[in-house]
Design an enzyme around this catalytic site. Structure first.
Site, mmCIF file in Angstrom:
data_model
loop_
_atom_site.group_PDB
_atom_site.id
_atom_site.type_symbol
_atom_site.label_atom_id
_atom_site.label_comp_id
_atom_site.label_asym_id
_atom_site.label_seq_id
_atom_site.Cartn_x
_atom_site.Cartn_y
_atom_site.Cartn_z
ATOM 1 N N ARG A 185 42.988 40.034 40.002
ATOM 2 C CA ARG A 185 43.546 39.750 41.314
ATOM 3 C C ARG A 185 45.011 39.373 41.131
ATOM 4 N NH1 ARG A 185 39.764 39.507 45.044
ATOM 5 N NH2 ARG A 185 37.610 39.095 44.448
ATOM 6 N N ASP B 85 56.250 34.640 30.252
ATOM 7 C CA ASP B 85 55.602 35.946 30.087
ATOM 8 C C ASP B 85 56.254 36.595 28.869
ATOM 9 O OD1 ASP B 85 53.949 38.044 30.580
ATOM 10 O OD2 ASP B 85 54.913 38.697 32.426
#
Lengths: 522, 522
Positions: B212, B273
């Site tokens: 999601r 990230d």
């Protein structure tokens, strides 16, 4: 993160309720799952919310409740500490909204990306940390991203300055306010409790605030607390200092460099103690306490925090650079950190050693006496009327004459004396002895292992617990002779300590020529 | 940390009680302050404790309670999720003890000290993370200490391998199991929903599990959920894949690389990230899902995750190195990431675009069609019977002939179809338009800003919310012409989106020659 405006038409319907749950330093807010505000705002459990009531606002972590006995649909519950911060009574109106991310989060992310930060960045980050706006995740990220050599020395200066700015700053209105500090790691090292009365007796102003043990078997505040009260209001402390030229108190209540305490809560579980953070932590506390002159003790040894002279010199230069930028006069001394200082490890045992040195008792540990005299001598030489090299003799005269003891007793009385007889210290009644398994010379005492054993025995929580060392480095022992005695207050603690001793006593025996040497200034 | 043995004589007196507080992923244990176990063990609020009952044990954070209505002195309260993990009923006997520190804490500390870790270290750390043994502090420390270039490529391989080992691994018992993945950051980029039916129609096995949205306006799972159920038991999913050669499901229930989900909960608030973590996260999920062949999409552009070709190539080499060590066949494609893909941003809008491409509707966005065909073509070329260069044409035939649509409808029906009409999608009814302030050519669309606006408008939570782009890069517009339309379900969301648009629409207009070029493979 998504921004929300307050929605007072909904929020005003909530009333505050104290939830009798102690969540320590973490504020927790409780909302019922069917609460209209909870549903309208799209909150998520564990998200950060901002609670407003009584003109105050705090940040809290949200827990969602399904039991109306804990909070009802129209109530906003707060954990005990959070409730206390709002300074209200049950039933007062309150509002709650999604917390904005801390303003300094952009600076934190730049540091995470490897960038160098500027003065304003550190001011913003440290302010947010001191005001508890950072989550545990953000705090750890800051600590790890500024670990090792991630901060250059200019950044360490900015961090130090920001930490001073985050709290209260004391001003003693005197040109010479002295202090001493050790970077830590050496059990039993209670020289502050000797240095303060000596230099205060000489007339120097020495408002010493200390910490409690974090990972060690005793901090100076823990040991002083055996003799006197150490948690004093700042005003009373200032009176004592003005009257007696010194004090030995716990620094936690003074709101000096408060961000430091928050950072330590993360550094400790990670066992992070990087040079930049150490320098900022120590110097910010000293400067906030109003010190103008500082003697800093860096012990080196195989089981000390600093293990080699080049490492000590590198750390010294960083301390000196930042102290210079902050206009703090700094003398760094590199000392012998090969073994514990004194004989006792644990609050009562260390208090006993200190009082024996002050009373010139023949049983007083000589290493503690010598180290304290030399440190006190360096501090006394900050006095412009004292010639370089004369400090040690002045300190020794003060100690030998009983003036240091008189000063210590005056400070103890002023802070609030506790009954203590160093001839009959109340040691933990449960004991066992660790004996030499062979004859030889003590060639090593592992600071970390003896500290661990003393903590397992109950120190500092059980003040009479700890270790009494009967032999130190270089001393010859025969097989079966007692090396040290462990004291505990509870059987389970004694058992834990015994298990640790079974793994390693912390002592190594060998030949006289195997005793490691360190080349230190004294 | 202090070690404690269990003290069953005390502990057995406690009985479990469900406390109806939802603390999300963090287990909380509640003990009354006057509870004998609490006092005897010397617990501290917020310390980690280990709870044992019913042959199970969990770690929890301790909260201390002063209200017997929440827990009584003989009770051990557990938050809802923690209580569920014990699989017991109220009143069962339970014991509690200080939690041991996670076994891998030594390895974590070595990483914090800058050391290189080995295979066993990563296995230990990732196992502890997957079993929720790490505190938030320890988790963040690991994420930051492995940030940027702190991991060498061998360490990234060890991390990937450990993440696979931390969870379930699917085995499809076929030599060729294909998948595609995009590193993310490009709104509207729903090519998976076209690639899966195309390659499955060709006969390749493509068991696609997706996430999601974490920080984006829609993930593939969110968009697919407009058309069909995506939360399916693993067994049912396997049946669908065997029957239809493909699926489009949410991967969260399958326990694939579970440590990844825990790490993301910390990486997200820190906006971390890093290449190493991205490679380990993506490849571990794919390998755990049983993929043997993967096409990886790295979009580059001024507002994409990767902003230059050298950076993309560096990331490609790291992906290839680790994939090689893990015996995964990998094709990396560098794609145009200068702007969103397709017209719609948000679950319903994106589902509309996907269905229009599948139906060969003239209103279908051509960039989404072209990109999907090229990616599908690369996957089809994994088929040993397909000649290099033929994949695109095969994919186009499958799409143009309606076979891809038929396959998609079969997958939708198998997963559980939801009513959806792409000619009349249920878009958020509240709208406003952003119009060109001057005439010119669209020279820039900021992926980050349009994603932010779409999220503020309510996507993905409000599935009909988002942005409908009317003009893309290089298109000429006249002053006043609509650039895009914002859809929202709630007035407050619409207002938030409007405020963000007022700061920046995300669009820049200029001259045709100002459109940035990127040199990509297709």
């Amino acid at each position: 993160m998504r921004k929300h405006t307050d929605k007072p038409q909904l929020a005003s319907k909530l009333v505050l309720r104290r939830v009798a749950i102690d969540t320590y330093r973490e504020n927790v807010a409780y909302l019922h799952r069917d609460c209209a505000v909870y549903r309208a705002e799209g909150f998520q459990a564990l998200s950060k919310v901002e609670v407003r009531a009584n003109g105050r606002h705090i940040l809290a972590t949200l827990n969602v409740v399904d039991d109306p006995n804990i909070v009802a649909c129209n109530e906003l519950g707060l954990s005990e500490d959070a409730f206390a911060q709002m300074a209200v009574i049950d039933g007062q109106p309150a509002s709650v909204s999604q917390a904005e991310p801390p303003q300094s989060i952009g600076a934190l992310r730049r540091k995470l990306a490897g960038e160098r930060l500027g003065r304003e960045d550190f001011l913003g980050i440290v302010r947010d940390i001191a005001e508890l706006h950072y989550s545990k995740i953000e705090l750890s990220a800051f600590v790890v991203a500024t670990n090792r050599d991630e901060l250059d020395r200019e950044e360490v200066y900015f961090l130090t300055e920001a930490m001073v700015a985050s709290g209260r700053t004391l001003n003693w209105h005197e040109p010479l306010v002295v202090d001493k500090h050790c970077i830590g790691g050496i059990p039993g090292n209670r020289s502050s409790m000797l240095v303060v009365p000596i230099v205060a007796a000489h007339g120097l102003l020495c408002p010493k605030t200390s910490s409690r043990a974090i990972t060690s078997p005793a901090g100076t505040a823990d040991t002083m607390e055996v003799l006197a009260k150490v948690e004093l209001p700042v005003d009373q402390l200032a009176d004592i200092v003005r009257t007696h030229r010194g004090c030995l108190a716990w620094g936690g209540a003074a709101h000096l460099s408060p961000a430091d305490d928050v950072l330590i809560s993360v550094e400790r579980p990670l066992a992070i103690d990087s040079p930049g953070q150490m320098v900022a932590s120590i110097l910010s506390k000293k400067i906030a306490a109003g010190s103008t002159h500082l003697v800093l003790d860096i012990p080196i040894g195989p089981s000390a925090k600093v293990r080699s002279m080049p490492e000590a010199q590198r750390l010294r230069r960083l301390f000196e650079y930042v102290a210079g930028r902050m206009h703090l006069s700094l003398d760094v001394v590199v000392t012998d950190g090969r073994q514990p200082i004194g004989n006792g490890i644990g609050p009562v045992l260390e208090a006993r050693d200190v009082m024996r040195v002050l009373e010139n008792d023949p049983r007083a540990p000589n290493d503690l006496r010598q180290k304290s005299l030399r440190l006190a001598g360096r501090l006394i030489e900050f006095d412009p009327d004292v010639r370089g090299g004369d400090g040690f003799a002045i300190a020794r005269d003060i100690l030998d004459s009983g003036r240091a003891l008189a000063k210590m007793n005056a400070i103890i009385a002023a802070q609030g004396a506790k009954p203590f007889d160093h001839n009959h210290p109340q040691l933990g009644a449960l004991t066992f002895d660790i004996c030499a398994s062979e004859s030889g010379v003590v060639t090593g005492i592992d600071n970390l292992q003896v500290a661990r054993i003393a903590r397992l025995a109950g120190a500092p929580k059980v003040i009479g617990a700890g270790i009494d060392l009967f032999h130190k480095l270089g001393e010859a022992v025969t097989s079966g002779e007692v090396l040290y005695r462990v004291h505990a207050g509870f059987q389970s603690d004694l058992d834990f300590a015994r298990q640790a001793c079974a793994k390693s006593t912390g002592y190594t025996l060998g030949r006289a020529e195997d005793v490691p040497h360190v080349f230190t200034e004294f």
